[in-house]
Design a protein around this motif. Structure first.
Motif, PDB file in Angstrom:
ATOM      1  N   SER A 181     -56.890 -60.246  45.174  1.00  0.00           N
ATOM      2  CA  SER A 181     -56.408 -61.299  44.283  1.00  0.00           C
ATOM      3  C   SER A 181     -57.292 -62.533  44.438  1.00  0.00           C
ATOM      4  O   SER A 181     -58.288 -62.502  45.154  1.00  0.00           O
ATOM      5  CB  SER A 181     -54.944 -61.623  44.588  1.00  0.00           C
ATOM      6  OG  SER A 181     -54.464 -62.540  43.624  1.00  0.00           O
ATOM      7  N   ILE A 182     -56.945 -63.580  43.744  1.00  0.00           N
ATOM      8  CA  ILE A 182     -57.686 -64.844  43.808  1.00  0.00           C
ATOM      9  C   ILE A 182     -56.627 -65.931  43.966  1.00  0.00           C
ATOM     10  O   ILE A 182     -55.612 -65.894  43.260  1.00  0.00           O
ATOM     11  CB  ILE A 182     -58.480 -65.088  42.503  1.00  0.00           C
ATOM     12  CG1 ILE A 182     -59.446 -63.917  42.231  1.00  0.00           C
ATOM     13  CG2 ILE A 182     -59.230 -66.425  42.545  1.00  0.00           C
ATOM     14  CD1 ILE A 182     -59.866 -63.816  40.771  1.00  0.00           C
ATOM     15  N   GLY A 183     -56.849 -66.837  44.906  1.00  0.00           N
ATOM     16  CA  GLY A 183     -55.859 -67.886  45.121  1.00  0.00           C
ATOM     17  C   GLY A 183     -56.433 -69.273  44.874  1.00  0.00           C
ATOM     18  O   GLY A 183     -57.648 -69.437  44.741  1.00  0.00           O
ATOM     19  N   GLY A 233     -54.662 -59.053  50.987  1.00  0.00           N
ATOM     20  CA  GLY A 233     -53.243 -59.387  51.040  1.00  0.00           C
ATOM     21  C   GLY A 233     -52.847 -60.408  49.978  1.00  0.00           C
ATOM     22  O   GLY A 233     -53.578 -60.597  49.005  1.00  0.00           O
ATOM     23  N   GLY A 234     -51.688 -61.023  50.172  1.00  0.00           N
ATOM     24  CA  GLY A 234     -51.176 -62.035  49.239  1.00  0.00           C
ATOM     25  C   GLY A 234     -49.945 -61.532  48.502  1.00  0.00           C
ATOM     26  O   GLY A 234     -49.617 -60.341  48.575  1.00  0.00           O
ATOM     27  N   THR A 235     -49.259 -62.446  47.817  1.00  0.00           N
ATOM     28  CA  THR A 235     -48.006 -62.077  47.144  1.00  0.00           C
ATOM     29  C   THR A 235     -48.279 -61.172  45.937  1.00  0.00           C
ATOM     30  O   THR A 235     -47.497 -60.270  45.651  1.00  0.00           O
ATOM     31  CB  THR A 235     -47.208 -63.316  46.682  1.00  0.00           C
ATOM     32  OG1 THR A 235     -48.033 -64.086  45.797  1.00  0.00           O
ATOM     33  CG2 THR A 235     -46.804 -64.207  47.841  1.00  0.00           C
ATOM     34  N   THR A 236     -49.388 -61.408  45.235  1.00  0.00           N
ATOM     35  CA  THR A 236     -49.732 -60.570  44.080  1.00  0.00           C
ATOM     36  C   THR A 236     -49.979 -59.136  44.543  1.00  0.00           C
ATOM     37  O   THR A 236     -49.419 -58.181  43.986  1.00  0.00           O
ATOM     38  CB  THR A 236     -51.002 -61.114  43.382  1.00  0.00           C
ATOM     39  OG1 THR A 236     -50.853 -62.513  43.166  1.00  0.00           O
ATOM     40  CG2 THR A 236     -51.263 -60.410  42.063  1.00  0.00           C
ATOM     41  N   GLU A 258     -60.019 -69.318  46.329  1.00  0.00           N
ATOM     42  CA  GLU A 258     -60.149 -68.551  47.569  1.00  0.00           C
ATOM     43  C   GLU A 258     -59.995 -67.072  47.254  1.00  0.00           C
ATOM     44  O   GLU A 258     -59.144 -66.679  46.463  1.00  0.00           O
ATOM     45  CB  GLU A 258     -59.069 -68.976  48.567  1.00  0.00           C
ATOM     46  CG  GLU A 258     -59.192 -68.314  49.934  1.00  0.00           C
ATOM     47  CD  GLU A 258     -58.591 -66.921  50.019  1.00  0.00           C
ATOM     48  OE1 GLU A 258     -58.900 -66.204  50.977  1.00  0.00           O
ATOM     49  OE2 GLU A 258     -57.836 -66.516  49.097  1.00  0.00           O
ATOM     50  N   MET A 278     -53.880 -71.968  49.490  1.00  0.00           N
ATOM     51  CA  MET A 278     -54.139 -70.905  50.461  1.00  0.00           C
ATOM     52  C   MET A 278     -54.387 -71.479  51.851  1.00  0.00           C
ATOM     53  O   MET A 278     -53.945 -70.918  52.852  1.00  0.00           O
ATOM     54  CB  MET A 278     -55.352 -70.060  50.036  1.00  0.00           C
ATOM     55  CG  MET A 278     -55.175 -69.273  48.774  1.00  0.00           C
ATOM     56  SD  MET A 278     -53.628 -68.349  48.703  1.00  0.00           S
ATOM     57  CE  MET A 278     -53.826 -67.327  50.136  1.00  0.00           C
ATOM     58  N   ARG A 310     -51.042 -72.418  53.265  1.00  0.00           N
ATOM     59  CA  ARG A 310     -50.244 -71.218  53.546  1.00  0.00           C
ATOM     60  C   ARG A 310     -50.755 -70.491  54.790  1.00  0.00           C
ATOM     61  O   ARG A 310     -49.987 -69.931  55.551  1.00  0.00           O
ATOM     62  CB  ARG A 310     -50.285 -70.297  52.324  1.00  0.00           C
ATOM     63  CG  ARG A 310     -49.345 -69.115  52.448  1.00  0.00           C
ATOM     64  CD  ARG A 310     -49.152 -68.419  51.130  1.00  0.00           C
ATOM     65  NE  ARG A 310     -50.033 -67.265  51.021  1.00  0.00           N
ATOM     66  CZ  ARG A 310     -50.246 -66.599  49.874  1.00  0.00           C
ATOM     67  NH1 ARG A 310     -49.661 -66.995  48.760  1.00  0.00           N
ATOM     68  NH2 ARG A 310     -51.039 -65.563  49.844  1.00  0.00           N
ATOM     69  N   ARG A 311     -52.067 -70.527  54.990  1.00  0.00           N
ATOM     70  CA  ARG A 311     -52.633 -69.825  56.151  1.00  0.00           C
ATOM     71  C   ARG A 311     -52.758 -70.724  57.372  1.00  0.00           C
ATOM     72  O   ARG A 311     -53.434 -70.386  58.333  1.00  0.00           O
ATOM     73  CB  ARG A 311     -53.985 -69.237  55.780  1.00  0.00           C
ATOM     74  CG  ARG A 311     -53.824 -68.117  54.788  1.00  0.00           C
ATOM     75  CD  ARG A 311     -55.136 -67.486  54.482  1.00  0.00           C
ATOM     76  NE  ARG A 311     -55.009 -66.482  53.455  1.00  0.00           N
ATOM     77  CZ  ARG A 311     -55.988 -66.142  52.629  1.00  0.00           C
ATOM     78  NH1 ARG A 311     -57.143 -66.745  52.708  1.00  0.00           N
ATOM     79  NH2 ARG A 311     -55.800 -65.208  51.733  1.00  0.00           N
ATOM     80  N   LYS A 329     -53.437 -70.720  37.980  1.00  0.00           N
ATOM     81  CA  LYS A 329     -54.597 -70.151  38.673  1.00  0.00           C
ATOM     82  C   LYS A 329     -55.866 -70.157  37.812  1.00  0.00           C
ATOM     83  O   LYS A 329     -56.903 -69.646  38.261  1.00  0.00           O
ATOM     84  CB  LYS A 329     -54.309 -68.711  39.111  1.00  0.00           C
ATOM     85  CG  LYS A 329     -53.525 -68.600  40.418  1.00  0.00           C
ATOM     86  CD  LYS A 329     -53.589 -67.180  40.963  1.00  0.00           C
ATOM     87  CE  LYS A 329     -52.788 -67.039  42.249  1.00  0.00           C
ATOM     88  NZ  LYS A 329     -52.826 -65.654  42.764  1.00  0.00           N
TER      89      LYS A 329
HETATM   90  O1  G3H Z   1     -56.858 -64.473  48.192  1.00  0.00           O
HETATM   91  C1  G3H Z   1     -56.011 -64.771  47.366  1.00  0.00           C
HETATM   92  C2  G3H Z   1     -54.637 -64.788  47.758  1.00  0.00           C
HETATM   93  O2  G3H Z   1     -54.349 -63.718  48.553  1.00  0.00           O
HETATM   94  C3  G3H Z   1     -53.750 -64.887  46.566  1.00  0.00           C
HETATM   95  O3  G3H Z   1     -52.438 -64.954  47.025  1.00  0.00           O
HETATM   96  O4  G3H Z   1     -51.309 -63.509  45.395  1.00  0.00           O
HETATM   97  O5  G3H Z   1     -50.050 -64.991  46.898  1.00  0.00           O
HETATM   98  O6  G3H Z   1     -51.392 -65.938  45.024  1.00  0.00           O
HETATM   99  P1  G3H Z   1     -51.222 -64.849  46.024  1.00  0.00           P
END
Ligand code: G3H
Length: 258
Positions: free
Chosen positions: A157-159, A65-68, A186, A164, A167-168, A227
């Motif tokens: 993706s990579i956060g 998941g994630g915004t990307t 993350e 993260m 956000r979680r 990032k």
């Molecule tokens: O694990 C990484 C995240 O899901 C990245 O989130 O795409 O919102 O930065 P993002």
């Protein structure tokens, strides 16, 4: 001039792939921190890569998941053929993103756009150990988890670690520990320090890092100057078959010190 620019980007891609010891690196011009369009360009590249790399027969594509990832899902185009069927699944469950950017939602949207199928993993985050073990015995959940373990493609993706964690809605104690352990990146619910060491793992629901190492197609997507440190840290651990899709701003920042 155009040729020179192409060659320049090509060289940057090769340098980065060599530095990370991964199969390929694709770089989009711009900085996704400031230009949302760049994330759309990541989506186009992921879509191309899937069209090329998915095989005949049934593909199981595990997505995070994630915004990307949520933006990338919008750029997926139909990829069913008479010989090829595609099943999208969330790579992991129970890591606490809000609904629209959860792996379940990303997988459902990708499947709809690809005209393929998807499976949902109904495992909420923050479960007690008992509830978690009971849930994992449920036939329907066991079934989806077994399918996830058979994935032949994963997209993630990579956060940035602390971003993260907040956000979680991880607990204060967990965040203090992440700080002490100097977590910077993350991915997959794993947190990494700058040397690439795993310093924290979310509950093991779905793909583990050992599983990812055996998956033939691994696509990592992350960009933006902000990032760069996270990408650098995660890439120390990335499986060799990884394709990294990033942007010029992250690539230049990463190679600055090289
Ligand atoms: O694990 C990484 C995240 O899901 C990245 O989130 O795409 O919102 O930065 P993002």
């Amino acid at each position: 001039l155009l040729m020179d620019q192409l060659t320049g980007m090509d060289q940057l891609e090769k340098r980065l792939a060599t530095k990370f010891n991964i199969e390929r690196c694709l770089i989009v011009s711009g900085n996704s921190d400031e230009q949302p369009k760049v994330v759309g360009d990541f989506g186009e590249l992921v879509n191309d890569a899937l069209h090329r790399r998915l095989q005949e027969g049934t593909n199981i594509i595990a997505v995070m998941g994630g915004t990307t990832m949520a933006e990338i899902a919008k750029h997926v185009t139909p990829m069913e053929t008479p010989k090829r069927h595609n099943l999208f699944v969330p790579a992991r469950g129970g890591i606490g993103e809000s609904v629209s950017i959860q792996a379940n939602s990303v997988s459902a949207l990708m499947a709809a756009n690809a005209k393929g199928d998807h499976r949902v993993l109904y495992v909420p985050e923050q479960l007690s150990q008992e509830a978690y073990h009971t849930l994992l015995k449920e036939p329907s959940i066991k079934n989806v988890l077994a399918t996830i373990k058979e994935a032949n493609c994963v997209i993630h993706s990579i956060g940035r670690a602390l971003h993260m964690a907040v956000r979680r809605k991880m607990t204060e104690d967990e965040i203090v520990t992440l700080r002490q352990d100097r977590a910077v990146a993350e991915s997959f619910g794993y947190f990494f320090d700058a040397s690439g060491k795993i310093v924290y793992k979310a509950p093991p629901i779905g793909l583990s890092f050992e599983d990812v190492e055996k998956i033939p197609t691994v696509i990592a997507v992350a960009g933006g100057k902000s990032k760069a440190k996270a990408i650098l840290a995660y890439m120390k651990h990335a499986p060799e078959q990884t394709w990294l899709i990033t942007d010029e701003a992250a690539a230049n920042e990463i190679l600055k010190g090289a």
